[in-house]
Scaffold this active site. Structure first.
Site, PDB file in Angstrom:
ATOM      1  CD  GLU A   1      -2.997  -1.254   2.151  1.00 53.69           C
ATOM      2  OE1 GLU A   1      -3.957  -2.021   1.954  1.00 53.69           O
ATOM      3  OE2 GLU A   1      -2.864  -0.582   3.195  1.00 53.69           O
TER       4      GLU A   1
ATOM      5  CB  CYS B   1       5.560  -3.094  15.921  1.00 53.37           C
ATOM      6  SG  CYS B   1       7.309  -2.733  15.625  1.00 53.37           S
TER       7      CYS B   1
ATOM      8  CB  CYS C   1       2.246  -2.032  13.401  1.00 52.54           C
ATOM      9  SG  CYS C   1       2.426  -1.709  11.636  1.00 52.54           S
TER      10      CYS C   1
ATOM     11  CG  ASN D   1      -4.549   5.697  13.215  1.00 54.74           C
ATOM     12  OD1 ASN D   1      -5.439   6.515  13.422  1.00 54.74           O
ATOM     13  ND2 ASN D   1      -3.315   6.056  12.903  1.00 54.74           N
TER      14      ASN D   1
ATOM     15  CB  CYS E   1       0.384   6.248  11.609  1.00 57.32           C
ATOM     16  SG  CYS E   1       1.834   5.569  12.405  1.00 57.32           S
TER      17      CYS E   1
END
Length: 398
Positions: free
Chosen positions: A119, A143, A146, A326, A369
């Protein structure tokens, strides 16, 4: 260097690739993809054809200043050379599989790389437009906050698949010029993957971004973000000079060990020492690094942790970006409240740190993010997921 606008399975502790190793998939054709070559390599390729170096520069200008991929469009190249190039070379950028547009103007493209996708995100602002570029299919660093990391890791991207994201985006944005869409002014290596684990493809791609016959960006406008692969960071400083951002996300090793597992190999002290060594070599950073810090509710966002972060960073010249977390499906975290973020920010500013609370962009299309996922076939045989659809699909082995 003049600056122009752009219009037209690996373990966590994997060593950086050696100088003579580039991880790629096999090219689809026997022709040389010129997007895989930086200017020096282009000149060598043209020399092998008996051509002078300026011919390589001419072709690069058509490729990157105008986003042409047809040699017949290059009108200052003689017909004989154009015919020769048609036989032995091509300009083949990855195609767009899907495009999504946010209400805030952000655009996310799913880019086809072989039988998978990465992406790329275009983020327009009042005074700039930033392109967020991927460096790997998936990510090996795991992580915990993420989305990309939850997909597992497949492979490194080729140079042409990295610079090709910029080429494709610049071509699309150039076609929207009449609508007032801002040309790309900045590129950040903050998409899918850990750039320092693909150094031998990322560095030539960034070189093309900054080359006057490439996209002509200044080194202050090309940023590489890393979670802390220390040997590769030391190597980066000897290879190229670009702006540096670091994914820190915790003030202490006990917390960072859990949410950024590479910290178990290269702890915060070791990481920051490498950052300072890079800053000593770099002119692109203005003497300071950008520290990225995702705010996780009651994980790393207390007032005490703000004081700890200030103490941790006291010897490292930096500015700090506080990033609202997010969410993505199945994640065990929550986003810090505005009040907790404000208190955290005020503590850091009291210590004299330039502190910015990043505005979330593109979260309605999962382009913010930590939300990039693409489509990844994981070589560690985790479940293959296509997060863009939000549903698991069948496992496919490589």
């Amino acid at each position: 260097m003049s600056e122009q606008l752009l219009t037209a399975s690996t373990p966590i502790d994997a060593a950086p690739l050696s100088d003579n190793t580039v991880q790629t998939t096999a090219p689809a054709t026997s022709k040389i993809n010129l997007l895989d070559l930086n200017r020096q390599q282009m000149r060598e390729f043209f020399a092998e054809m008996g051509e002078k170096p300026f011919r390589a520069d001419q072709v690069m200008k058509w490729m990157y200043h105008y986003c042409y991929d047809d040699f017949e469009q290059m009108t200052d190249i003689n017909k004989g050379l154009r015919a020769k190039l048609q036989r032995v070379a091509e300009i083949r950028a990855p195609e767009v599989a899907e495009e999504q547009r946010s209400v805030d103007g952000t655009i996310k493209w799913a880019i086809k790389v072989g039988d998978q996708q990465v992406e790329t995100v275009y983020i327009p602002e009042a005074d700039r437009a930033t392109l967020c570029v991927s460096s790997q299919v998936g990510c090996a660093l795991e992580c915990k906050f993420c989305s990309t990391a939850q997909q597992g890791f497949n492979r490194n991207l080729r140079v042409s698949e990295i610079i090709g994201q910029v080429w494709r985006a610049a071509k699309i944005i150039g076609s929207l010029k009449s609508t007032g869409t801002r040309p790309i002014t900045n590129v950040v290596m903050m998409g899918m993957g850990e750039p320092l684990l693909n150094l031998n493809n990322v560095v030539p791609a960034m070189d093309i971004m900054m080359d006057d016959f490439g996209f002509g960006l200044s080194k202050r406008r090309v940023t590489l973000s890393t979670s802390g692969v220390v040997p590769a960071l030391d190597k980066l400083g000897d290879m190229i000079d670009v702006a540096l951002a670091i994914s820190l996300h915790a003030p202490t090793d006990d917390i960072r060990d859990e949410i950024v597992p590479i910290n178990r190999k290269y702890n915060i002290e070791t990481f920051l020492a490498a950052v300072r060594r890079y800053l000593d070599k770099s002119k692109a950073n203005g003497g300071r690094v950008t520290v990225e810090y995702v705010m996780l509710d009651h994980i790393n966002d207390s007032t005490e942790q703000a004081h700890q972060l200030a103490e941790c960073l006291k010897d490292t010249p930096c500015k700090i970006n506080l990033i609202p977390w997010n969410p993505f499906p199945g994640a065990p975290y929550g986003r810090s409240s505005n009040s907790r973020v404000d208190r955290f920010s005020k503590v850091l500013m009291e210590y004299g740190f330039t502190t910015i609370v990043r505005k979330t962009r593109g979260d309605d299309i999962d382009a913010a993010c930590g939300q990039l996922a693409g489509e990844v076939i994981d070589r560690t045989k985790r479940t293959l997921k296509k997060k863009m659809a939000g549903e698991p699909i069948a496992i496919k082995t490589v």
